[in-house]
Enzyme design. Structure first.
Site, PDB file in Angstrom:
ATOM      1  N   GLU A  76       0.828  -1.211   0.000  1.00 53.58           N
ATOM      2  CA  GLU A  76       0.000   0.000   0.000  1.00 53.58           C
ATOM      3  C   GLU A  76       0.861   1.259   0.000  1.00 53.58           C
ATOM      4  O   GLU A  76       0.590   2.220  -0.738  1.00 53.58           O
ATOM      5  CB  GLU A  76      -0.921  -0.011   1.217  1.00 53.58           C
ATOM      6  CG  GLU A  76      -1.646   1.289   1.493  1.00 53.58           C
ATOM      7  CD  GLU A  76      -2.622   1.702   0.401  1.00 53.58           C
ATOM      8  OE1 GLU A  76      -3.123   2.839   0.458  1.00 53.58           O
ATOM      9  OE2 GLU A  76      -2.865   0.895  -0.522  1.00 53.58           O
ATOM     10  N   HIS A  79       2.482   1.960  -3.361  1.00 51.15           N
ATOM     11  CA  HIS A  79       1.513   2.589  -4.265  1.00 51.15           C
ATOM     12  C   HIS A  79       1.404   4.083  -3.976  1.00 51.15           C
ATOM     13  O   HIS A  79       1.358   4.904  -4.897  1.00 51.15           O
ATOM     14  CB  HIS A  79       0.154   1.906  -4.109  1.00 51.15           C
ATOM     15  CG  HIS A  79      -0.885   2.436  -5.039  1.00 51.15           C
ATOM     16  ND1 HIS A  79      -2.211   2.604  -4.674  1.00 51.15           N
ATOM     17  CD2 HIS A  79      -0.811   2.868  -6.322  1.00 51.15           C
ATOM     18  CE1 HIS A  79      -2.883   3.108  -5.688  1.00 51.15           C
ATOM     19  NE2 HIS A  79      -2.064   3.268  -6.701  1.00 51.15           N
ATOM     20  N   HIS A 141     -11.868   5.892  -8.477  1.00 52.95           N
ATOM     21  CA  HIS A 141     -10.413   5.999  -8.386  1.00 52.95           C
ATOM     22  C   HIS A 141      -9.757   5.396  -9.629  1.00 52.95           C
ATOM     23  O   HIS A 141      -8.790   5.958 -10.172  1.00 52.95           O
ATOM     24  CB  HIS A 141      -9.934   5.285  -7.119  1.00 52.95           C
ATOM     25  CG  HIS A 141      -8.526   5.616  -6.728  1.00 52.95           C
ATOM     26  ND1 HIS A 141      -7.981   6.871  -6.836  1.00 52.95           N
ATOM     27  CD2 HIS A 141      -7.538   4.827  -6.220  1.00 52.95           C
ATOM     28  CE1 HIS A 141      -6.736   6.860  -6.402  1.00 52.95           C
ATOM     29  NE2 HIS A 141      -6.436   5.623  -6.044  1.00 52.95           N
ATOM     30  N   HIS A 256     -21.074  -6.844 -16.980  1.00 52.86           N
ATOM     31  CA  HIS A 256     -19.768  -6.563 -17.587  1.00 52.86           C
ATOM     32  C   HIS A 256     -19.615  -7.333 -18.898  1.00 52.86           C
ATOM     33  O   HIS A 256     -19.073  -6.812 -19.884  1.00 52.86           O
ATOM     34  CB  HIS A 256     -18.664  -6.944 -16.607  1.00 52.86           C
ATOM     35  CG  HIS A 256     -17.293  -6.504 -17.030  1.00 52.86           C
ATOM     36  ND1 HIS A 256     -17.021  -5.245 -17.517  1.00 52.86           N
ATOM     37  CD2 HIS A 256     -16.104  -7.165 -17.040  1.00 52.86           C
ATOM     38  CE1 HIS A 256     -15.739  -5.140 -17.798  1.00 52.86           C
ATOM     39  NE2 HIS A 256     -15.155  -6.299 -17.528  1.00 52.86           N
ATOM     40  N   HIS A 314      -5.229  -8.192 -17.384  1.00 50.98           N
ATOM     41  CA  HIS A 314      -6.535  -7.660 -17.789  1.00 50.98           C
ATOM     42  C   HIS A 314      -6.614  -6.159 -17.501  1.00 50.98           C
ATOM     43  O   HIS A 314      -7.167  -5.391 -18.296  1.00 50.98           O
ATOM     44  CB  HIS A 314      -7.642  -8.409 -17.041  1.00 50.98           C
ATOM     45  CG  HIS A 314      -9.008  -8.193 -17.619  1.00 50.98           C
ATOM     46  ND1 HIS A 314      -9.272  -8.273 -18.961  1.00 50.98           N
ATOM     47  CD2 HIS A 314     -10.196  -7.906 -17.032  1.00 50.98           C
ATOM     48  CE1 HIS A 314     -10.560  -8.050 -19.183  1.00 50.98           C
ATOM     49  NE2 HIS A 314     -11.135  -7.812 -18.025  1.00 50.98           N
TER      50      HIS A 314
END
Length: 351
Positions: A76, A79, A141, A256, A314
């Site tokens: 975290e 990032h 986000h 989706h 992906h």
């Protein structure tokens, strides 16, 4: 003191670095989410009150109800570090562009839009943690990160034309085709599909439908669309691993898949409409190729039960799809209209 020409070349280089760097930040964000490290640090911007991951004793004193998991905390924080570096890059680009802002054709407004987008994106990063991975914020986000990347790419393309000197002709902006309804619809469908992908990920619905093309052995399984797309759900629970029941997650996954079909059909229409423009063929072919690869990766994720490396691919495919669409739109707007196409359009208008 750097001259105007050198400053422009540096800005062009930095904007391209920004495109690549933003893609990296998006992928690290996906890795953070897929590793269940989104709440590795329960506070923001620090981690248990510090700018580096502390030891277990300090973490226990700071937040007793959230035990420290060192690996997740470092994921975290990594990032956050690279996202902060990206923000500094944006600030540097804006500061360098201040002295050039009055030159005709200089993309100053794009630079300011990029600065605004990175500020909003930073706020979404904070809300992602403080609102405990609320799916709405996590999805926004992701879209915010892709928006920052598009703005970096658009700035780079504008700067390239500006440096070449063909953006303005005698101080007058070079003519550009306005965005047609068909291109606008294609962009809208892509944005909605990306939002659906973010919604799948933030609600942990990636393998809610087992098997392909059927879902859990059925063409139309049991679903709960109202709950799956209930975007006014309350803020407060910890959304790590999701809060929705199986039928709601199946509805999200099915949505989706349907969105991918609509996007594919939209691209077919787009190619059929503009294939006669020979200069556009490489960009249209690239767009369709990236979509095909992305569709295949989506199927593989379902069939292979969402391995981390494949899920990251992906996400990379989504990034590539956005880049391909942006480049296609840019070239359609800026490339000169070929005489054969112009004559055909005039013939259609007169008849």
């Amino acid at each position: 003191m750097m001259g105007t020409e050198g400053r422009l070349r540096l800005l062009k280089t930095l904007s391209l670095i920004g495109v690549v760097f933003t893609g990296l930040v998006i992928l690290v964000g996906a890795w953070t989410r897929l590793s269940d490290a989104g709440l590795g640090c329960p506070d923001w911007p620090g981690c248990y009150g510090r700018l580096v991951v502390p030891d277990a004793e300090h973490a226990m004193m700071h937040t007793p109800d959230t035990p420290l998991e060192v690996f997740k905390a470092w994921v975290e924080m990594f990032h956050r570090y690279i996202a902060s570096a990206l923000g500094l890059l944006v600030i540097a680009i804006v500061v360098m562009g201040v002295s050039l802002r009055h030159q005709p054709g200089f993309p100053w407004l794009v630079s300011l839009s990029l600065l605004a987008a990175i500020i909003v994106q930073g706020a979404f990063g904070a809300f992602t943690v403080t609102l405990k991975l609320w799916p709405q914020v996590v999805t926004l986000h992701l879209l915010g990160g892709l928006t920052v990347m598009v703005l970096f790419l658009w700035l780079h393309l504008r700067l390239r034309r500006f440096v070449k000197g063909d953006l303005t002709l005698g101080g007058v902006p070079a003519p550009r085709r306005p965005l047609s309804p068909l291109w606008g619809l294609a962009v809208l469908v892509l944005v909605l599909q990306l939002a659906l992908g973010g919604w799948v990920s933030s609600n942990y619905a990636g393998i809610a439908c087992q098997g392909f093309p059927t879902c859990n052995g059925q063409w139309w399984p049991s679903t709960d669309w109202s709950e799956g797309f209930h975007i006014t759900q309350s803020v407060g629970p910890n959304y790590l691993h999701g809060q929705l029941h199986a039928d709601a997650r199946s509805a999200i996954q099915l949505g989706h898949r349907l969105g991918a079909m609509v996007l594919g059909l939209m691209l077919i229409v787009l190619v059929a409409r503009h294939w006669q423009e020979t200069r556009m063929r490489p960009w249209l072919a690239g767009l369709v190729l990236v979509f095909t690869l992305q569709f295949g990766l989506g199927v593989a994720n379902v069939v292979m039960w969402l391995p981390l490396w494949l899920a990251l691919l992906h996400t990379a495919g989504a990034v590539a799809m956005v880049v391909a669409m942006t480049l296609s739109v840019w070239n359609w707007r800026t490339l000169p209209v070929e005489p054969a196409v112009l004559n055909r359009n005039q013939t259609i208008m007169t008849t």
